[in-house]
Design a protein around this motif. Structure first.
Motif, PDB file in Angstrom:
ATOM      1  N   SER A  72      21.444  -0.352 -11.651  1.00  0.00           N
ATOM      2  CA  SER A  72      22.612   0.129 -12.514  1.00  0.00           C
ATOM      3  C   SER A  72      23.624   0.618 -11.313  1.00  0.00           C
ATOM      4  N   ALA A  75      25.259  -2.393  -9.849  1.00  0.00           N
ATOM      5  CA  ALA A  75      26.393  -2.971 -10.731  1.00  0.00           C
ATOM      6  C   ALA A  75      27.666  -2.073 -10.734  1.00  0.00           C
ATOM      7  N   TRP A  76      27.371  -0.903 -10.534  1.00  0.00           N
ATOM      8  CA  TRP A  76      28.611   0.179 -10.285  1.00  0.00           C
ATOM      9  C   TRP A  76      29.340  -0.096  -9.123  1.00  0.00           C
ATOM     10  N   SER A  79      30.919  -3.477  -9.772  1.00  0.00           N
ATOM     11  CA  SER A  79      31.933  -3.453 -10.702  1.00  0.00           C
ATOM     12  C   SER A  79      33.236  -2.757 -10.036  1.00  0.00           C
ATOM     13  N   LYS A 367      34.383   1.269 -14.199  1.00  0.00           N
ATOM     14  CA  LYS A 367      33.085   2.046 -14.888  1.00  0.00           C
ATOM     15  C   LYS A 367      32.465   1.097 -15.972  1.00  0.00           C
ATOM     16  N   THR A 369      30.290  -1.272 -16.759  1.00  0.00           N
ATOM     17  CA  THR A 369      29.295  -2.183 -16.072  1.00  0.00           C
ATOM     18  C   THR A 369      28.228  -2.614 -17.199  1.00  0.00           C
ATOM     19  N   GLY A 377      29.444  -7.181 -11.925  1.00  0.00           N
ATOM     20  CA  GLY A 377      28.830  -5.864 -11.859  1.00  0.00           C
ATOM     21  C   GLY A 377      28.249  -5.756 -13.164  1.00  0.00           C
ATOM     22  N   TYR A 378      28.100  -6.774 -14.011  1.00  0.00           N
ATOM     23  CA  TYR A 378      27.589  -6.388 -15.510  1.00  0.00           C
ATOM     24  C   TYR A 378      25.980  -6.253 -15.259  1.00  0.00           C
ATOM     25  N   TYR A 379      25.705  -4.789 -16.051  1.00  0.00           N
ATOM     26  CA  TYR A 379      24.423  -4.368 -16.220  1.00  0.00           C
ATOM     27  C   TYR A 379      24.185  -3.823 -17.265  1.00  0.00           C
TER      28      TYR A 379
END
Length: 470
Positions: A72, A75-76, A79, A367, A369, A377-379
Motif C-alpha cells: 500500500s 502504491a501511494w 500514485s 490518494k 490508490t 499506483g493501484y492497490y
C-alpha cells in the motif's frame, strides 16, 4: 495486484541484481525510472499546473511516501508520481514539528502568504482555522466525485461543510473497544463477550454484570479501568458533550433538552458501578496516570476490561492473555457507532496560487490508490491483507481481528466534538461521581456554566461576533 505490479517486481529484481543493492535502500526520489509507464503516461486531465511546484505540508515524516515498506505504501508512492505527471507539477514536501507547522501556517496565512497548497490539519485546532477563514471547504469536491463513497464525508464536517480530503478504509477497525483479560475471563467461567456482541446482546446491563463478577476487594481486583471510560460509554450511547441545534448553535449536551437523558444515563451507570458494585478501578477517566494504572492492573490479572490506545505495545511486551470486544450498547444507542475526538486529515489552505478545485482534483488522484480503473499506483487493500497487518501488529488471535473487521463493517462512524475541557470531564464530572463526592444531577448543574463557556469559545464565538456586526 495488477499485472504491471508483477512486471515491476521482476524488473526491480533484475535491477537489484545488476546494481547489487536492495530496493528499499534507495532514496525515494531516485526511483522514478522504475515507475510503470514513467515516460509514456499521457496527461489525462484538463488541469495543467504548468510545471509548477505544489507544496504539501505535514508534521509527520512517514506521511511522505517511500518505497519498500508495504504494498500500500508503494502504491501511494506511485500514485502520487502519476498524479504529478498527469497534472504537470512536482510536489515539494514541507515537514516541520507540529508546533512549527501550525504556527508558520497561521503567520503566513494572516500575512496573505502561501505556506502550503495542501496540508495536514488536526482536530485540536481546525475549528479555529476555519473560523479565521484559513481553510477551504471541500464538500462539493468529495460529494460530487465519481467515487464519492470512497471519501470521508462525516468526520471532518463543521457548519454543514466538509473540510477534508481523506479516503476511507473498506476494512475498518473500530477505535473504541475494550481489551479483555482472557485469563481472568476464563477463571470466572464467563462467556466471551464477542459472541454476545455478534448477537446484539452486549449491552450495559450485561457489561455491568461482567464487571461485578470480576470484582473482588480482597484481591484488589476490578471489572473495568477508569481510563477512557467516559469516552467508551458516550460512544456506546450515541452521545457527545456538545450538540448543535437547527441554527448551528452548540449547547451543553448534558443540559440540552434532546440529549440530556443520554448524558444522565451514562453518569447513573457509572455511579452504580462505582458505589454499589465497586467495580471501577481509579477515579480519573483521562491522563497518563489513569492509563498506566489501568494497563498495569490489566497485565497483572487484576482487571477484566481496559482500554489501551496501542494494543501493539501489549504484543511487543510478550503479554498474550488478552482479547477484544466492542463497546457495550447503551440504552439510548440505536446503532453500533464509533467516533474519534482526535484526528488528522488533509485539507486545502485558503491562500494558494492554485484553485481549490484543481488542488482537490490533484490530491484525490494522488490518494486514489484503490481505483481498479487507475493503472498507476493501484492497490486494493483486501480484507485478508488488512487482517494480517493488524494481527501482526496488535493481536495474538486471528479470531480477534476477524471480529473487529466484522463489527467495523456494520458500524456507523460519527464525528466527535473537539473541546479543550482540561479536567472538567475527567474529574469534575465523572471523578466526582465515581468518588461519591456528588450525584449525577448535581455535577451536571455545577459544571454547566464552565462546559457551556468552553463550547461557546470553541464553536459559537464566530457566530456571536457575526451577529453582533449585523
Amino acid at each position: 495486484m495488477k499485472l504491471w505490479k508483477r512486471i515491476l517486481c521482476l524488473t526491480l529484481a533484475l535491477l537489484m541484481l545488476l546494481a547489487v543493492t536492495a530496493c528499499d535502500s534507495a532514496p525515494a526520489d531516485k526511483n522514478d525510472g522504475d515507475k510503470p509507464g514513467n515516460d509514456d503516461t499521457q496527461q489525462t486531465t484538463d488541469v495543467d499546473f504548468g510545471g509548477k511546484t505544489v507544496k504539501v505540508a505535514v508534521w509527520y515524516e512517514p506521511e511522505k511516501p517511500t518505497l519498500g515498506n508495504t504494498d500500500s505504501g508503494d502504491a501511494w508512492y506511485y500514485s502520487l508520481k502519476n498524479a504529478e505527471k498527469e497534472y504537470n507539477c512536482e510536489v515539494e514536501w514541507i515537514i516541520e514539528t507540529q508546533e512549527q507547522h501550525f504556527s508558520k501556517f497561521v503567520q503566513k496565512s494572516l500575512s496573505n502568504e502561501v505556506y502550503a497548497d495542501i496540508m495536514m490539519c488536526h482536530s485540536w485546532n481546525y475549528v479555529s482555522l476555519i473560523d479565521q477563514k484559513l481553510l477551504e471547504p471541500t464538500t462539493e469536491f468529495v460529494s460530487n466525485a465519481k467515487d464519492a463513497e470512497h471519501w470521508n464525508q462525516s468526520t471532518y464536517v463543521l457548519n454543514g461543510e466538509n473540510w477534508g480530503i481523506h479516503p476511507v478504509s473498506d476494512n475498518y477497525i473500530p477505535t473504541h473497544y475494550l481489551l479483555i483479560n482472557t485469563k481472568l475471563l476464563n477463571s470466572l467461567k464467563l462467556e466471551h463477550p464477542q459472541k454476545l456482541a455478534r448477537e446484539g446482546k452486549w449491552d450495559w446491563e450485561t457489561f455491568r454484570k461482567y464487571c461485578a463478577a470480576a470484582t473482588d476487594a480482597s484481591k484488589e481486583q476490578y471489572g473495568v479501568g477508569c481510563f477512557m471510560l467516559a469516552s467508551i460509554l458516550k460512544t456506546a450511547n450515541n452521545f457527545d458533550y456538545a450538540v448543535a441545534d437547527k441554527d448551528g448553535v452548540y449547547h451543553n449536551a448534558f443540559t440540552y433538552a434532546e440529549t440530556k437523558g443520554k448524558g444522565m444515563e451514562i453518569l447513573e451507570l457509572v455511579q452504580k458501578m462505582a458505589l454499589e458494585d465497586k467495580s471501577i478501578l481509579g477515579t480519573w477517566t483521562d491522563g497518563q496516570e489513569a492509563m498506566d494504572e489501568a494497563l498495569n492492573a490489566f497485565k497483572d490479572g487484576k482487571l477484566l476490561f481496559a482500554f489501551h490506545p496501542t494494543p501493539s505495545s501489549l504484543k511487543k511486551s510478550g503479554f498474550t492473555d488478552y482479547s477484544v470486544v466492542t463497546v457495550p450498547m447503551g440504552p439510548s444507542g440505536t446503532v453500533l457507532t464509533d467516533s474519534v475526538g482526535a484526528f488528522a486529515f488533509w485539507c486545502l489552505p485558503t491562500n494558494s496560487s492554485f484553485s481549490a478545485a484543481d488542488r482537490a482534483a490533484f490530491w484525490m488522484e494522488a490518494k486514489r490508490t484503490w481505483d481498479p480503473a487507475d493503472e498507476e499506483g493501484y492497490y486494493e487493500e483486501s480484507r485478508e491483507s488488512r487482517l494480517e497487518e493488524v494481527l501482526d501488529e496488535s493481536y495474538v488471535n486471528r479470531e480477534d481481528v476477524e471480529f473487529l473487521l466484522d463489527m467495523g463493517a456494520t458500524m456507523e462512524f460519527l464525528p466527535a466534538v473537539s473541546l479543550n475541557v482540561g479536567s472538567l470531564i475527567a474529574d469534575d464530572l465523572f471523578g466526582a461521581v465515581i468518588r461519591g463526592d456528588s450525584t449525577p444531577a448535581a455535577v451536571i448543574n455545577t459544571t454547566d456554566g464552565q462546559l457551556q463557556a468552553i463550547i461557546d469559545a470553541t464553536y459559537n464565538a464566530k457566530k456571536d461576533s457575526t451577529e453582533a456586526t449585523e
